[in-house]
Design a protein around this motif. Structure first.
Motif, short mmCIF file in Angstrom:
data_model
loop_
_atom_site.label_atom_id
_atom_site.label_comp_id
_atom_site.label_asym_id
_atom_site.label_seq_id
_atom_site.Cartn_x
_atom_site.Cartn_y
_atom_site.Cartn_z
N PRO A 7 76.26 18.65 -30.56
CA PRO A 7 76.91 17.76 -31.55
C PRO A 7 76.08 16.53 -31.87
O PRO A 7 76.07 16.06 -33.02
CB PRO A 7 78.23 17.39 -30.85
CG PRO A 7 78.47 18.49 -29.88
CD PRO A 7 77.12 18.90 -29.40
N VAL A 8 75.37 15.99 -30.87
CA VAL A 8 74.54 14.82 -31.11
C VAL A 8 73.38 15.17 -32.04
O VAL A 8 73.04 14.40 -32.94
CB VAL A 8 74.01 14.29 -29.77
CG1 VAL A 8 73.07 13.10 -30.00
CG2 VAL A 8 75.16 13.89 -28.87
N VAL A 9 72.82 16.35 -31.85
CA VAL A 9 71.72 16.79 -32.71
C VAL A 9 72.20 16.92 -34.15
O VAL A 9 71.49 16.53 -35.10
CB VAL A 9 71.14 18.12 -32.19
CG1 VAL A 9 70.09 18.67 -33.15
CG2 VAL A 9 70.54 17.93 -30.80
N PHE A 10 73.40 17.45 -34.34
CA PHE A 10 73.95 17.57 -35.69
C PHE A 10 74.06 16.21 -36.36
O PHE A 10 73.70 16.05 -37.53
CB PHE A 10 75.32 18.24 -35.63
CG PHE A 10 75.27 19.74 -35.74
CD1 PHE A 10 75.78 20.39 -36.85
CD2 PHE A 10 74.70 20.51 -34.74
CE1 PHE A 10 75.72 21.78 -36.95
CE2 PHE A 10 74.64 21.89 -34.83
CZ PHE A 10 75.16 22.52 -35.95
N ALA A 11 74.57 15.21 -35.63
CA ALA A 11 74.73 13.87 -36.20
C ALA A 11 73.39 13.27 -36.59
O ALA A 11 73.27 12.63 -37.65
CB ALA A 11 75.46 12.97 -35.20
N VAL A 12 72.38 13.47 -35.76
CA VAL A 12 71.05 12.91 -36.06
C VAL A 12 70.48 13.55 -37.32
O VAL A 12 69.95 12.85 -38.20
CB VAL A 12 70.11 13.13 -34.86
CG1 VAL A 12 68.69 12.71 -35.23
CG2 VAL A 12 70.60 12.34 -33.65
N PHE A 13 70.56 14.86 -37.45
CA PHE A 13 70.02 15.53 -38.63
C PHE A 13 70.78 15.12 -39.89
O PHE A 13 70.17 14.94 -40.95
CB PHE A 13 70.09 17.05 -38.45
CG PHE A 13 68.93 17.63 -37.69
CD1 PHE A 13 67.69 17.77 -38.31
CD2 PHE A 13 69.05 17.99 -36.36
CE1 PHE A 13 66.61 18.30 -37.62
CE2 PHE A 13 67.98 18.51 -35.67
CZ PHE A 13 66.75 18.66 -36.29
N ILE A 14 72.09 14.98 -39.80
CA ILE A 14 72.87 14.60 -40.97
C ILE A 14 72.50 13.19 -41.44
O ILE A 14 72.55 12.90 -42.64
CB ILE A 14 74.38 14.68 -40.64
CG1 ILE A 14 74.78 16.15 -40.47
CG2 ILE A 14 75.23 14.04 -41.72
CD1 ILE A 14 76.20 16.36 -39.98
N SER A 15 72.09 12.31 -40.52
CA SER A 15 71.75 10.94 -40.90
C SER A 15 70.50 10.88 -41.77
O SER A 15 70.27 9.86 -42.44
CB SER A 15 71.55 10.09 -39.66
OG SER A 15 70.39 10.49 -38.94
N PHE A 16 69.70 11.94 -41.79
CA PHE A 16 68.50 11.98 -42.64
C PHE A 16 68.70 12.87 -43.87
O PHE A 16 67.74 13.12 -44.60
CB PHE A 16 67.31 12.50 -41.83
CG PHE A 16 66.91 11.61 -40.70
CD1 PHE A 16 66.23 10.41 -40.93
CD2 PHE A 16 67.22 11.94 -39.39
CE1 PHE A 16 65.86 9.59 -39.87
CE2 PHE A 16 66.86 11.13 -38.33
CZ PHE A 16 66.18 9.95 -38.58
#
Length: 321
Positions: free
Chosen positions: A80-89
């Motif tokens: 889930p953390v990886v998803f949030a990071v990718f969405i921020s870009f």
């Protein structure tokens, strides 16, 4: 006519008669010998057939299985953390994965939005203050528990767990009602005191772990060389426990900085912590700006962990060698 007693004669299959205990074999002298349980684990035969001592590319099969299991668990936690990071870009205005491009637009909006910057600063202020209070409380409690024997030692040790045992919502409401009597609701002082209560259990456990792994013979050696109790504490005990204290401080900062349940009760006009602001923005619809803010918070927490690891090492900070 004699009856054949059968092959199981002389064997008491279960001492208490429930069929689940160890079997006992009668001996000639009247005693019994335990010969094993009558029931076994269903997959025991399968596990026995696996040769865990077998090596794969120079690594034992047991180690390969263990590494694979850890990889699955950590992937589940980190995904889930990886998803949030990718969405921020992601250039899109909506939450979309995988991203269809790359942009720093959402991070620019954080810097351009005074509300976000103010919330970050507020969270840093009360987290640092709460950490100082939590360390002051937990270090004295941990030193007393780990060093001395007194009447209510076990009660004090159990009391340090109370903030973890009480539901956070109930604890937040109780702290609000209590701090209102002193005019400390809706300001940084109230937030700091309330969140110090939440951080104290984590800090106490960290310092206690360091104390339990501290070699007290070093103190005895210092006293044998002529140092008094105060000098021994200043020059021997405190430096040895300092990594554990700093580790407790990092844990306290992380817990207080990211806490939502307590902060939402103690916030006030112009005092909006970053977790509360994220939660309120989500109520009006999602935006990649929130993912960018979450990524910044992740970086802050990771930096705190890296600082402890680089300066002391995770095991050494808690007194393990």
């Amino acid at each position: 006519m004699a009856l054949d007693p059968g092959p199981d004669a002389g064997v008491d299959r279960d001492a208490d008669g429930d069929g689940d205990g160890p079997a006992r074999d009668a001996r000639a002298d009247g005693g019994t010998v335990e010969v094993g349980r009558t029931r076994s684990f269903r997959l025991a035969s399968t596990l026995d057939a696996v040769d865990f001592d077998r090596s794969l590319a120079g690594v034992s099969l047991a180690r390969v299985v263990w590494i694979a299991l850890l990889a699955v668990v950590f992937t589940y936690l980190v995904l889930p953390v990886v998803f949030a990071v990718f969405i921020s870009f992601n250039p899109s205005d909506l939450y979309a994965f995988p991203p269809n491009g790359f942009t720093l637009r959402w991070y620019g909006e954080i810097l351009a939005g005074s509300q976000w910057i103010r919330s970050f600063l507020i969270s840093f202020q009360y987290s640092i203050a709460a950490t100082v209070i939590a360390i002051a409380l937990s270090s004295t409690a941990a030193y007393a528990i780990g060093r001395f024997d007194f009447r209510f030692k076990n009660a004090l040790d159990a009391a340090t767990f109370l903030p973890l045992m009480i539901p956070q919502v109930i604890l937040g409401l109780a702290l609000l009602l209590f701090l209102q009597n002193f005019g400390l609701d809706g300001n940084l002082a109230g937030l700091s005191l309330a969140l110090a209560v939440v951080a104290t259990p984590y800090a106490t456990r960290s310092i206690l772990t360091a104390m339990y792994n501290f070699d007290r013979s070093i103190e005895e050696a210092a006293m044998n060389l002529g140092a008094d109790e105060i000098q021994t504490f200043r020059h021997v005990t405190f430096p040895a426990l300092l990594p554990g204290v700093l580790t407790a401080a990092i844990f306290s900062f992380i817990v207080t900085y990211s806490n939502l349940q307590i902060a939402v009760f103690l916030q006030g006009a112009g005092v909006t912590p970053i977790p509360v602001l994220i939660f309120s923005q989500l109520n009006f619809g999602g935006s990649p700006v929130i993912a960018a803010v979450a990524t910044v918070n992740i970086v802050i927490v990771l930096l705190a962990i890296v600082i402890v690891e680089r300066l002391f090492g995770a095991a050494e900070a808690l007194g393990y060698t």
